[in-house]
Motif scaffolding. Structure first.
Motif, PDB file in Angstrom:
ATOM      1  N   GLU A   8      48.072  43.122  16.699  1.00 44.20           N
ATOM      2  CA  GLU A   8      46.705  42.619  16.519  1.00 44.20           C
ATOM      3  C   GLU A   8      46.271  41.979  17.834  1.00 44.20           C
ATOM      4  O   GLU A   8      46.395  40.769  18.025  1.00 44.20           O
ATOM      5  N   PRO A   9      45.789  42.785  18.787  1.00 41.42           N
ATOM      6  CA  PRO A   9      45.492  42.301  20.140  1.00 41.42           C
ATOM      7  C   PRO A   9      44.378  41.265  20.172  1.00 41.42           C
ATOM      8  O   PRO A   9      43.499  41.246  19.304  1.00 41.42           O
ATOM      9  N   LEU A  10      44.435  40.397  21.179  1.00 46.10           N
ATOM     10  CA  LEU A  10      43.405  39.389  21.376  1.00 46.10           C
ATOM     11  C   LEU A  10      42.046  40.042  21.623  1.00 46.10           C
ATOM     12  O   LEU A  10      41.037  39.689  21.015  1.00 46.10           O
TER      13      LEU A  10
ATOM     14  N   TRP B 133      49.644  44.807  27.701  1.00 47.81           N
ATOM     15  CA  TRP B 133      50.107  44.230  26.443  1.00 47.81           C
ATOM     16  C   TRP B 133      49.143  44.524  25.303  1.00 47.81           C
ATOM     17  O   TRP B 133      49.574  44.742  24.164  1.00 47.81           O
ATOM     18  N   GLN B 134      47.835  44.533  25.607  1.00 47.24           N
ATOM     19  CA  GLN B 134      46.846  44.768  24.551  1.00 47.24           C
ATOM     20  C   GLN B 134      46.995  46.152  23.922  1.00 47.24           C
ATOM     21  O   GLN B 134      46.623  46.371  22.763  1.00 47.24           O
TER      22      GLN B 134
ATOM     23  N   ALA C  36      50.178  45.397  21.435  1.00 42.97           N
ATOM     24  CA  ALA C  36      50.157  44.334  20.437  1.00 42.97           C
ATOM     25  C   ALA C  36      49.663  44.858  19.092  1.00 42.97           C
ATOM     26  O   ALA C  36      48.749  45.689  19.037  1.00 42.97           O
TER      27      ALA C  36
ATOM     28  N   GLY D 242      49.239  37.593  24.431  1.00 41.63           N
ATOM     29  CA  GLY D 242      47.941  37.950  24.999  1.00 41.63           C
ATOM     30  C   GLY D 242      47.157  36.717  25.427  1.00 41.63           C
ATOM     31  O   GLY D 242      46.528  36.703  26.488  1.00 41.63           O
TER      32      GLY D 242
ATOM     33  N   ASP E 184      47.599  36.745  18.770  1.00 42.59           N
ATOM     34  CA  ASP E 184      48.313  37.442  19.819  1.00 42.59           C
ATOM     35  C   ASP E 184      48.702  36.406  20.879  1.00 42.59           C
ATOM     36  O   ASP E 184      48.009  36.243  21.887  1.00 42.59           O
TER      37      ASP E 184
ATOM     38  N   LYS F 291      38.309  33.943  19.497  1.00 39.88           N
ATOM     39  CA  LYS F 291      39.274  34.524  18.569  1.00 39.88           C
ATOM     40  C   LYS F 291      39.605  33.551  17.443  1.00 39.88           C
ATOM     41  O   LYS F 291      39.793  33.958  16.284  1.00 39.88           O
TER      42      LYS F 291
END
Length: 533
Positions: free
Chosen positions: A273-275, A267-268, A271, A222, A219, A88
């Protein structure tokens, strides 16, 4: 904007500018491949070269077995926990900068280990090595994904895989020669010139591969949840053989990994902008490729772990000799990986992956028939077949994962590929080790009694069993020659029983992986990512 200008802008955003349009040699696909191969070569070489030095390090620094386990486990934990986050980072800040930082950091950490005067400092710097190695590997795949069009990505990853195979093969031989003729510190110092070459080439050749769609923020929750889940999972797997799979401590770590993983998945979905956008796994080929990598690593790394004990402790070979005997397998991986890339560029990854896993399954089954006195020719046959089988699987599964992800997630996809391999290898070593230990515990008492050897019990038996599990015959000094020969035969027979079960299990897992390979396919062209989020 005219059509040509628009096309060039699209290519630039996707990191696929042809070399003729790049500034000088910067961004040239094949030179990019050369550069990232030099960097990743350090990590691949380090994976096998350090194992040869461990006994000498322990002797020189007075380290305990637990200390030496941390030298390996600290590195593996840092690598496994940080891989996806490192990917990431590359997606966010650019794979070129991430790769350069990883190369310099890995070489610097290696130098620090060589100058360290205590086992505690070595463990600290090994953790740093793992963190910088995690930066290197996903960035390398992200750079390849950006430099090569989809139809040539297989070929590039094939050559990249051949370099990794060559480095892995060279590790035991180079490590043995350095430890024997120079010092154990030289095993780490060798990374310094390699790192400097990677840095120089990177500054000259690499062009950043970053999509305009890449996330602009991190994130953090995340990252914390995923890192926690990976740590709990890998640590639980590493400690399970010592603690026992049913032990409360093992269960706490494994259950904790499941809970943290579930919290991460929830959580994803929330979020901004998720991981790891969960939409990534809507791609069936990508999901199949990730699971395939886990099963392949489980089967291969889990089983091959015992081969070194077989060669050195049962067959009595030196580390260098055992490395030479493994060359038929690694040589086939070196040769087979580029060939697999060429074949996949023509017909796609599915048929080569399935064929490769079938070859691997046959090789695993063949190795389950090895005996303590099996000839080198028989061993080489199965090693050759295994190397030929693994080549298309490693190349194909990597391309399926990275090629089916959009460019803005290529670093995450590279981290996912490497994390899958780390988890699969750790799980395979632990599970197959547990099966092997149980098998030896089942057959050893009967064989011992049948040979009319002096009975052992309690702590004595535990010491005998521990020795037999790594192929060592527990012969005490002063034991008569005939009794020592009988102990050796019984111990090696019990070890071979356990190793046979481990390889049979690996063969079954390889067959399951071959079935999974039917779900794979090549990623889409650069113009349209395979996964839309």
């Amino acid at each position: 904007m005219n059509h040509t200008a628009a096309a060039e802008a699209t290519e630039e955003a996707q990191g696929a500018i042809p070399p003729s349009k790049a500034a000088g040699l910067r961004g040239h696909p094949w030179l990019t491949l050369l550069t990232v191969a030099v960097g990743v070569m350090m990590v691949a070489l380090d994976g096998t070269i350090v194992a040869i030095a461990n006994p000498v390090i322990a002797h020189d620094l007075g380290a305990s077995l637990a200390d030496m386990q941390w030298v390996t486990n600290g590195y593996l934990l840092a690598l496994a926990v940080f891989l996806i986050t490192a990917g990431k980072i590359g997606d966010r800040f650019g794979h070129r900068n991430t790769f350069l930082i990883g190369a310099v950091g890995f070489a610097a950490a290696s130098a620090a280990i060589g100058f360290a005067g205590s086992i505690q400092l070595i463990i600290v710097f090994r953790v740093l090595q793992g963190l910088f190695g995690a930066l290197l590997q996903p960035a390398a795949l992200g750079l390849l994904r950006g430099a090569f069009p989809a139809e040539k990505l297989n070929m590039a990853i094939g050559i990249w895989g051949g370099v990794i195979g060559a480095s892995t093969a060279a590790g035991p031989i180079v490590g043995g020669l350095l430890v024997e003729h120079v010092s154990w510190e030289s095993v780490f110092f060798i990374n310094i010139p390699v790192g400097l070459i990677a840095l120089a080439l990177g500054l000259w050749i690499l062009r950043d591969a970053r999509s305009e769609k890449a996330a602009k923020s991190f994130d953090v929750p995340g990252i914390v949840l995923l890192s926690g889940a990976m740590f709990l999972l890998v640590w639980g797997i590493i400690k399970a053989p010592a603690w026992g799979w049913g032990d409360a401590r093992t269960l706490v770590f494994l259950i904790g990994a499941v809970v943290a993983g579930a919290a991460f998945a929830v959580w994803q979905t929330r979020a901004a902008e998720p991981l790891i956008p969960l939409g990534l796994f809507r791609s069936v080929p990508l999901s199949a490729g990730a699971l395939l990598m886990v099963l392949m690593a489980f089967s291969f790394f889990g089983a091959i772990f015992f081969v070194t004990f077989y060669l050195q402790n049962v067959r009595g070979m030196s580390p260098v000799d055992s490395g030479v005997h493994l060359l038929p397998m690694t040589a086939m991986m070196i040769v087979g990986s580029p060939i697999a890339g060429v074949v996949m560029a023509r017909i796609g990854p599915r048929i080569p992956i399935v064929t490769g896993m079938v070859f691997s399954a046959v090789a695993m089954f063949g190795m389950s028939t090895l005996e303590a006195g099996s000839g080198s020719g028989v061993m080489s046959l199965w090693f050759v077949l295994m190397g030929l089988g693994l080549s298309p699987v490693m190349v194909g599964a990597t391309e399926v994962i990275v090629g089916n992800a959009p460019l803005e997630l290529s670093g995450v996809a590279g981290g996912l590929q490497q994390a899958a391999m780390q988890v699969g290898g750790s799980l395979g070593t632990a599970v197959l080790g547990a099966l092997m230990a149980a098998r030896i515990d089942n057959v050893l008492p009967g064989k011992w009694a049948a040979a009319q050897l002096p009975p052992v019990s309690g702590e004595q038996y535990e010491a005998v069993k521990q020795a037999v599990q790594v192929g060592v015959a527990p012969v005490q000094p002063g034991t008569p020659a005939t009794v020592a020969q009988t102990i050796t035969q019984v111990s090696h027979d019990a070890f071979m029983n356990g190793m046979s079960l481990a390889f049979l299990t690996s063969a079954v897992v390889a067959v399951a992986a071959a079935g999974l390979g039917l779900l794979t396919k090549r990623g889409s062209t650069d113009a349209g990512p395979a996964v839309h989020i």
